[in-house]
Design a protein around this motif. Structure first.
Motif, PDB file in Angstrom:
ATOM      1  N   GLY A   1       0.926  -1.020   0.075  1.00  0.00           N
ATOM      2  CA  GLY A   1      -0.107   0.021  -0.167  1.00  0.00           C
ATOM      3  C   GLY A   1       0.775   1.148   0.041  1.00  0.00           C
ATOM      4  N   MET A   2       0.321   2.469   0.297  1.00  0.00           N
ATOM      5  CA  MET A   2       0.942   3.780   0.247  1.00  0.00           C
ATOM      6  C   MET A   2       1.332   4.267   1.615  1.00  0.00           C
ATOM      7  N   TRP A   3       0.408   4.184   2.634  1.00  0.00           N
ATOM      8  CA  TRP A   3       0.533   4.572   3.821  1.00  0.00           C
ATOM      9  C   TRP A   3       0.177   3.617   5.045  1.00  0.00           C
TER      10      TRP A   3
ATOM     11  N   TYR B   1       5.545   2.035   8.048  1.00  0.00           N
ATOM     12  CA  TYR B   1       5.642   3.194   7.072  1.00  0.00           C
ATOM     13  C   TYR B   1       6.802   3.890   6.938  1.00  0.00           C
ATOM     14  N   GLN B   2       7.784   3.866   6.100  1.00  0.00           N
ATOM     15  CA  GLN B   2       9.005   4.902   6.206  1.00  0.00           C
ATOM     16  C   GLN B   2       8.848   5.834   5.020  1.00  0.00           C
TER      17      GLN B   2
ATOM     18  N   ARG C   1       9.273   8.793   2.246  1.00  0.00           N
ATOM     19  CA  ARG C   1      10.205   9.005   1.288  1.00  0.00           C
ATOM     20  C   ARG C   1      10.612   7.937   0.406  1.00  0.00           C
ATOM     21  N   GLU C   2      10.159   8.137  -0.800  1.00  0.00           N
ATOM     22  CA  GLU C   2      10.426   6.965  -2.006  1.00  0.00           C
ATOM     23  C   GLU C   2      10.053   5.744  -1.763  1.00  0.00           C
ATOM     24  N   GLY C   3       8.914   5.325  -0.892  1.00  0.00           N
ATOM     25  CA  GLY C   3       8.636   3.797  -0.550  1.00  0.00           C
ATOM     26  C   GLY C   3       9.830   2.925  -0.116  1.00  0.00           C
ATOM     27  N   LYS C   4      10.569   3.437   0.873  1.00  0.00           N
ATOM     28  CA  LYS C   4      11.768   2.637   1.070  1.00  0.00           C
ATOM     29  C   LYS C   4      11.181   1.476   2.091  1.00  0.00           C
TER      30      LYS C   4
ATOM     31  N   ARG D   1       7.231   0.017   2.663  1.00  0.00           N
ATOM     32  CA  ARG D   1       5.732   0.171   2.565  1.00  0.00           C
ATOM     33  C   ARG D   1       4.975  -0.539   3.373  1.00  0.00           C
TER      34      ARG D   1
ATOM     35  N   LEU E   1       0.901   8.300  -9.966  1.00  0.00           N
ATOM     36  CA  LEU E   1       0.946   8.819  -8.806  1.00  0.00           C
ATOM     37  C   LEU E   1       0.500  10.065  -8.356  1.00  0.00           C
TER      38      LEU E   1
ATOM     39  N   GLU F   1       4.356   4.139 -10.406  1.00  0.00           N
ATOM     40  CA  GLU F   1       5.029   3.050  -9.860  1.00  0.00           C
ATOM     41  C   GLU F   1       4.595   1.831 -10.475  1.00  0.00           C
TER      42      GLU F   1
END
Lengths: 582, 356
Positions: free
Chosen positions: B156-158, B268-269, B271-274, B276, B304, B352
């Protein structure tokens, strides 16, 4: 050393490793002058799966190889150096970086707005996060804690800093209170010998040095000149230097992959903000000007500034990086303030949602005009906060206003990549609100870190790059200072171009732009005692050609006045954008 | 011209069958409890971490009203001793007694020359569970382990930073269907729920009351994010913020997994999906990991940003097209045929890749 370099350096690669992007520039000597040849941009490879910044630098160099057809790397990925007779490789390799985590600093002083503020400013001259601030007059209680000095001990033991700066007491004062804080810090360090000791810097009243040395006899301590010898005098440089050394040793030199990069060039990697400061210093000294440089990055926003007879000062705000913590940044800016700069969203809430979705992946390009203006709006607000923070300590003859700057240089993705040069100029103009006569430049190829990195040991290359218009000339902005009502005539102007002469008056509250595509002479005569930065009523004339935007007369007044209604504010901003060609 | 390294797109797995390796890191002082080769179930405790608690400083000399050098002889405990909250540490005076009690349970770890005592509260023990069903493939002593597992993966995204496992349960029949709080019942205890484009505060709170183990939803309004962070269960947004239905490829895979055991990691981290957030469903049968190369013709992608935020399509031309957007920005782009039948040119940085 310098003459050797002058003899041997024909070509160089300069890498700047940011937290989001890694950029490598190829500079070569063409007909005796150093010129920017090509640039490679790739995402930084600090994080997994790479965990090696050299990977990104290599990829960026490969991009340059692909664009120029020139071989720079060996097959095994190492840099070819020096340049061979066949044109393979380069003579010199330099690295700057802003990707390392910031130094964690605790600052303490007797008075929050005096010594503690100076200690904070010294720390923020490098990449630092202020994790604790202590002062006697803190609103949270003595030393910023209801449990006073004991509370400080508890805070420091729980949230361990890389460095502690203690200041306080002007020279000759007899205040003993600081010893209480010194004693607390001593307890922290003595009780935890197993932890890596923070660097402890004392930069307060020199009369207290002996007491402090006695109380901290078992602790590694650096004693420097008083950061605030008098209320009016501030000396940030020594503390800033000491902290920079700590930042290099604790964070910069430990970036994964840094050893390999060092082996290519035999040069220390330098903090990007330091390189940026050197450019500003170089421009100030070589042209005898007051120069301000601003750099809006993904992980931090920074500025460097020079005043006559002073070394360049820097301010780095890691909390103002556009991609570091978007939620906190938007909160700091405020949705309403941001909405002023951006048309096309029905509510500030909708605008913030749009921005948050965009910043889930901050390397994205804005695809619509609204999104572009939204990012430019964020840049304006970030820059406004940055200037607000820095300018309190700037010397000025204009109460409540900034000192006049001769040159303002803008850097960072939003400014550099603004598709219209007038957008770049208006971001800086609206946010900084300079006064007097200012030449606006932008670092359109990201050359500043390179020029700065070279400034110390190959100044002739720096000079060559600056002289060769390494920065794009946006235009000359004239912002008169004075008091008037909107619509009052405050300047007479006369514009002479090849096709004729135009004369007119400038009204207070308005913004004007005159293109300088061809040689253009602008003569200005202030009315009502308005001041162009040369003294009340003193006129001036300027002749320019080839600026991307041209002459801009900013008669909007300072600070900029906005209607309270959001729609009216947006209409005014749209008008400004239109007038300036953005 | 751009080199492949520069063109590696962001990758996002929406895969019915794949192979993953995930680190379970201690993130503090602690120890690993399993050996390489161990098969682990989601609830297995694989490591224990000790998080240090608060520290208190007690000005013993002042409280007892004695000189600093007298504190030690009055103390009824020694440096290094464990003490309980409220325990008497020292006392003086016969009639007007002055007492020193410990403000917390922990260890006395320092007494300085000024008669001040430092007490460190007992570390808080935290257990780290496997979350995944799989095999421990490596152990880094004092740091963490890596678990290898085969199954379905939906990223996912967040995420709200939590993780847990339970039975996956689809509560909507199509991505646009809205889930109301009234539809959440006690029978949903211990399940990971899949909702529609968004949910309201009532759904979040009801789900907490019935003790669900996770929530997957397309998006949330920004003002609900603080509440989402407070929820005890993991929440994954598949699309972002606002009102965005779960993308069709993800919705389809989730539908196939309905009723299976699943693990939801909403770490969730930015910045650039480090890092996910992701849902993992263990499935039998081994699969090899296929390293993803540069963006290629036919790759499935999700867009995106506006004006195409959340749309899904297929790469029609992947070579770096130099393109000028309507806002005059020059970008390196690719051509995408959206599933709805429209062809668009989008900057590389704004897509993406959906890996099957």
């Amino acid at each position: 050393m310098q003459s050797t370099l002058q003899r041997v350096t024909d070509s160089l690669l300069a890498a700047d490793v940011g937290s989001m992007w890694t950029r490598v520039l190829l500079i070569d000597r063409v007909e005796g002058e150093y010129r920017f040849i090509a640039r490679g941009d790739v995402p930084t490879t600090l994080e997994p799966p790479y965990s090696d910044i050299a990977e990104g630098v290599r990829a960026a160099i490969r991009e340059i190889e692909a664009n120029t057809g020139r071989q720079l790397l060996e097959d095994d990925g190492d840099l070819i150096t020096p340049e061979g007779v066949d044109g393979r490789g380069v003579d010199l390799f330099l690295v700057s970086s802003s990707a390392a985590p910031p130094l964690r600093v605790a600052v303490g002083g007797l008075v929050g707005r005096v010594s503690a503020a100076s200690a904070r400013r010294a720390a923020l001259s490098i990449y630092a996060d202020i994790i604790h601030t202590f002062s006697l007059d803190s609103p949270l209680g003595r030393w910023g804690h209801p449990r006073e000095a004991l509370g400080v001990v508890e805070q420091l033991l729980t949230n361990w800093p890389d460095a502690i700066v203690l200041a306080g007491g002007i020279e000759g004062s007899s205040d003993q209170d600081l010893l209480e804080l010194v004693d607390a810090v001593g307890l922290v360090l003595e009780s935890s010998p197993e932890r890596a000791a923070p660097t402890l810097i004392y930069a307060g009243n020199s009369d207290r040095q002996d007491d402090i040395q006695e109380r901290l006899a078992n602790v590694p301590l650096m004693i420097t000149e008083n950061i605030r010898p008098t209320l009016a005098d501030e000396r940030l440089r020594t503390v800033g230097r000491l902290l920079e050394q700590q930042f290099r040793a604790r964070h910069l030199s430990r970036l994964p992959g840094v050893e390999r990069l060092r082996s290519w060039g035999n040069n220390e990697i330098i903090p990007t903000v330091e390189a940026f400061a050197r450019v500003i210093q170089y421009m100030a000294l070589s042209q005898d000007k007051r120069v301000l440089g601003v750099d809006l990055g993904a992980a931090n926003a920074s500025l460097a500034v020079t005043f006559p007879n002073r070394v360049a000062q820097t301010l780095v705000r890691t909390d103002l990086g556009i991609a570091r913590d978007p939620e906190a940044l938007i909160q700091k800016i405020g949705a309403e303030a941001l909405a002023t700069w951006v048309p096309g969203f029905s509510t500030p809430q909708e605008l913030v949602t749009h921005l948050m979705n965009l910043l889930l992946y901050p390397a994205q390009q804005p695809m619509t005009r609204e999104t572009l203006l939204l990012l430019q709006g964020v840049a304006r607000e970030v820059l406004r906060l940055l200037i607000q923070d820095a300018s309190g300590a700037w010397p000025t003859h204009y109460p409540g206003l900034l000192p006049p700057f001769d040159i303002i240089l803008g850097s960072g993705t939003v400014i550099r990549e603004a598709p219209r040069p007038a957008q770049a100029l208006s971001i800086m103009l609206d946010a900084i609100q300079p006064i007097g006569i200012t030449h606006f430049l932008r670092d359109h190829v990201s050359l500043a870190p390179t020029i700065g990195a070279l400034a110390d040991f190959a100044p002739h290359i720096s000079a060559s790059l600056v002289d060769a218009q390494g920065f794009e000339s946006l235009g000359l902005v004239i912002a008169p200072v004075g008091v008037a009502q909107p619509g009052d005539e405050i300047l007479r102007f006369r514009l002479t171009q090849a096709d004729g002469i135009t004369e007119g008056t400038v009204e207070y509250g308005q913004l004007y732009r005159f293109a300088t595509t061809h040689q253009t002479l602008l003569e200005l005569r202030p009315l009502r005692g308005f001041d162009l930065g040369l003294g009340p009523g003193v006129g001036a004339e300027f002749s320019r050609v080839g600026d991307l935007v041209g002459f801009v007369i900013d008669a909007r007044g300072r600070p900029l006045a906005f209607p309270s209604n959001l729609q009216a504010r947006r209409r005014r901003v749209e008008e400004w954008l239109l007038y300036v060609g953005a | 011209m751009l080199v492949p390294e520069a063109l590696r797109p962001l990758d996002r797995y929406i895969s019915a069958k794949t192979f993953i390796r995930r680190e379970r890191s201690l993130g503090g002082t602690g120890h690993v409890l399993v050996l390489p080769g161990t098969h682990v179930e989601p609830g297995d405790i694989v490591a224990e971490v000790q998080e240090s608690g608060p520290i208190r400083v007690i000005d013993a000399a002042r409280i007892l009203g004695v000189a600093a050098n007298k504190v030690e002889e009055l103390l009824q405990v020694a440096v290094g001793d464990e003490v309980e909250e409220g325990q008497l540490l020292a006392q003086r005076g016969r009639f007007l007694k002055r007492s020193l009690v410990s403000p917390l349970s922990g260890v006395i770890f320092y007494l300085d020359a000024r008669g001040r005592l430092l007490v460190r509260s007992n570390p808080i023990r935290q257990q780290i569970r496997a979350i995944l069903r799989g095999t421990v493939v490596s152990v880094a002593v004092g740091q963490g382990i890596v678990i290898e597992a085969h199954g379905a993966l939906v990223q996912g995204m967040w995420g709200n930073g939590k993780e847990d496992f339970g039975l996956l349960r689809m509560l909507v029949n199509e991505p646009n269907e809205i889930l109301f709080a009234s539809a959440i019942t006690a029978a949903m205890k211990n399940t990971i729920l899949v909702a529609g484009p968004t949910v309201d505060a009532a759904v979040l709170e009801k789900a907490s009351t019935v003790q669900i183990k996770g929530l997957i939803v397309g998006s949330l309004e920004l003002e609900l994010i603080p509440l989402a962070r407070q929820m005890p269960y993991p929440i994954m947004l598949t699309e972002g913020f606002g009102y965005l239905p779960i993308n069709m490829p993800a919705f389809n895979v989730l539908g196939e997994l309905d009723g299976r055991d699943a693990a939801l990691s909403a770490l969730y981290q930015p910045r650039e999906g480090k890092r996910r957030p992701e849902l993992f469903v263990p499935l039998s049968g081994s699969t090899e990991a296929v390293p993803a190369g540069p963006l290629a013709l036919g790759d499935r992608v999700r867009l995106l940003s506006q004006p195409y935020l959340g749309r899904v399509g297929t790469i029609e031309e992947s070579a770096g097209i130099r393109y000028t957007l309507a806002n005059e920005l020059h970008v390196v782009a690719c051509k995408v045929m959206l599933d709805e039948g429209k062809e668009v040119i989008v900057p590389y940085s704004n897509i993406e890749r959906l890996l099957p």
